[in-house]
Write a protein that holds these residues in place. Structure first.
Motif, mmCIF file in Angstrom:
data_model
loop_
_atom_site.group_PDB
_atom_site.id
_atom_site.type_symbol
_atom_site.label_atom_id
_atom_site.label_comp_id
_atom_site.label_asym_id
_atom_site.label_seq_id
_atom_site.Cartn_x
_atom_site.Cartn_y
_atom_site.Cartn_z
ATOM 1 N N LEU A 321 8.611 6.290 3.251
ATOM 2 C CA LEU A 321 8.857 5.441 4.421
ATOM 3 C C LEU A 321 7.796 5.677 5.486
ATOM 4 C CD1 LEU A 321 12.714 5.482 5.130
ATOM 5 C CD2 LEU A 321 11.298 3.506 4.560
ATOM 6 N N ARG A 322 7.453 6.932 5.692
ATOM 7 C CA ARG A 322 6.447 7.284 6.702
ATOM 8 C C ARG A 322 5.101 6.654 6.361
ATOM 9 N NH1 ARG A 322 2.854 11.664 6.495
ATOM 10 N NH2 ARG A 322 1.965 12.251 8.520
ATOM 11 N N ALA A 323 4.730 6.710 5.089
ATOM 12 C CA ALA A 323 3.447 6.133 4.677
ATOM 13 C C ALA A 323 3.454 4.612 4.815
ATOM 14 C CB ALA A 323 3.147 6.532 3.233
ATOM 15 N N TRP A 324 4.541 3.976 4.445
ATOM 16 C CA TRP A 324 4.659 2.530 4.652
ATOM 17 C C TRP A 324 4.538 2.177 6.123
ATOM 18 C CZ3 TRP A 324 9.461 1.318 1.065
ATOM 19 C CH2 TRP A 324 9.008 1.213 -0.241
ATOM 20 N N GLY A 325 5.203 2.977 6.958
ATOM 21 C CA GLY A 325 5.136 2.736 8.392
ATOM 22 C C GLY A 325 3.716 2.858 8.924
ATOM 23 N N ALA A 326 2.958 3.818 8.382
ATOM 24 C CA ALA A 326 1.569 3.988 8.806
ATOM 25 C C ALA A 326 0.729 2.782 8.430
ATOM 26 C CB ALA A 326 0.991 5.258 8.179
ATOM 27 N N VAL A 327 0.945 2.258 7.219
ATOM 28 C CA VAL A 327 0.192 1.098 6.768
ATOM 29 C C VAL A 327 0.554 -0.128 7.594
ATOM 30 C CG1 VAL A 327 -0.186 -0.476 4.840
ATOM 31 C CG2 VAL A 327 -0.080 1.981 4.428
ATOM 32 N N LEU A 328 1.837 -0.372 7.747
ATOM 33 C CA LEU A 328 2.281 -1.547 8.487
ATOM 34 C C LEU A 328 1.928 -1.460 9.963
ATOM 35 C CD1 LEU A 328 5.784 -1.997 6.824
ATOM 36 C CD2 LEU A 328 3.742 -3.373 6.424
ATOM 37 N N GLY A 329 1.836 -0.220 10.470
ATOM 38 C CA GLY A 329 1.489 -0.034 11.871
ATOM 39 C C GLY A 329 0.001 -0.002 12.123
#
Length: 357
Positions: A321-329
């Protein structure tokens, strides 16, 4: 993402509801002659003084303290711990939620609305169809694993989590849909079994995927758990009943948590959320270790191994989830450092989808 932040506080609403609660509680205790119940269960009231503060200042409800105290320290059944969590949070978390709304604190509006709808469906279904089939030992393990993993996440990532400002701006329809599935799944699979959890799950999505400021994520988690607790206790009272002993513990703890949870909301603004989160995270990890040691004979080697594997799976999920958040952010540096945790995930596709929005 819509941030609900009306301009002027209306604390008189909270004071009015608080006065109404104490009038009802006084009538129950003195008119019905229940003072002996209050005195008998004073240890729970003392414990919930700490638990209610954590409920208002962190994404972990008062049941996060009440459950392990009843079950691990006092030796009561896991079913009693679950039902007590519903009952005590229906006062403490509701008081904190009304306090938050009266102060006009910012909330993740679209995701919260979706989660409210999801848990309205998921929690009753879980109470009727899931919880009756989960043995007491498994209730303990579910609680210990979920909250232990959550504690480890914060001990490892607290600096990053506490540094977020604002939120990643997604489409409101996406937020509503994500909130709905969080409420539905957490309500059916976690809250119905342990009495707590939707607050933690929604908070995790907000801080890891949406990279939300703690000043937004924690109040949002308090509001959803307040609603879930009220829904849970009324569903159980109306259809399944609650465990013996819930009422006496509730009578003793309710007047404490009605003030303690809002106090946590207020005080944490003065001292900061990071120190409180660290302390509660340590408690979460401690109860995991305590549970596994206490139940080691019942679990056996296979059960202990499975519990540890479950913790690892949760932590890997948090990292994803953290990595997805980094990409989307749009955080390219963070995305590159966490790319290895996204085995099998097409990061380029995610980035392209984010850009299209």
């Amino acid at each position: 993402m819509t941030i609900l932040q009306p301009p002027k506080p209306k604390l008189w609403i909270w004071f009015l509801t608080l006065a109404g609660f104490y009038l009802v509680w006084s009538w129950l205790v003195f008119h019905d002659g229940q003072w002996n119940e209050v005195v008998t269960h004073w240890p729970m009231a003392a414990a919930m003084a700490i638990g209610s503060y954590a409920a208002g200042s962190t994404p972990m409800g008062g049941g996060t303290v009440g459950f392990p105290i009843l079950v691990l320290l006092f030796g009561e059944s896991a079913e009693l711990g679950r039902d007590f969590s519903f009952a005590v949070q229906s006062i403490g978390m509701s008081s904190a939620a009304i306090f938050i709304l009266s102060r006009r604190q910012p909330l993740a509006g679209a995701m919260l609305k979706g989660a409210l709808l999801g848990i309205t469906i998921g929690l009753p279904l879980g109470i009727f169809l899931v919880a009756p089939w989960v043995p007491g030992l498994h209730i303990k393990i579910v609680f210990a694993v979920v909250w232990g993993s959550f504690g480890l996440l914060h001990l490892w990532r607290i600096g990053e989590i506490a540094s977020h400002e604002g939120m990643t701006d997604f489409d409101e329809h996406w937020d509503h849909k994500a909130g709905f599935f969080v409420g539905l799944l957490a309500g059916a699979a976690v809250v119905s079994v342990s009495g707590v959890g939707v607050d933690m799950v929604l908070y995790t999505v907000l801080v890891l995927l949406c990279r939300a400021d703690l000043k937004i994520a924690i109040p949002t988690s308090v509001v959803i758990m307040a609603y879930g607790s009220v829904l849970g206790i009324f569903t159980k009272l109306a259809f399944t009943g609650v465990q013996p002993g819930v009422y006496g513990n509730w009578l003793a703890a309710a007047p404490v948590v009605a003030l303690g949870a809002p106090l946590g909301v207020f005080v944490v603004d003065l001292i900061g959320r990071k120190p409180t989160l660290i302390v509660v995270a340590v408690l979460c990890v401690g109860q995991l270790v305590w549970t596994l040691v206490q139940e080691s004979q019942s679990l056996g080697v296979l059960g202990l191994t499975g519990s540890i594997i479950a913790v690892v799976v949760f932590l890997l999920g948090f990292e994803k989830l953290r990595a997805w958040g980094a990409v989307l952010g749009g955080d390219d540096v963070l995305a590159q450092t966490t790319q290895s945790s996204l085995t099998g995930t097409n990061l380029a596709a995610i980035q392209e989808d984010s850009s299209s929005k």
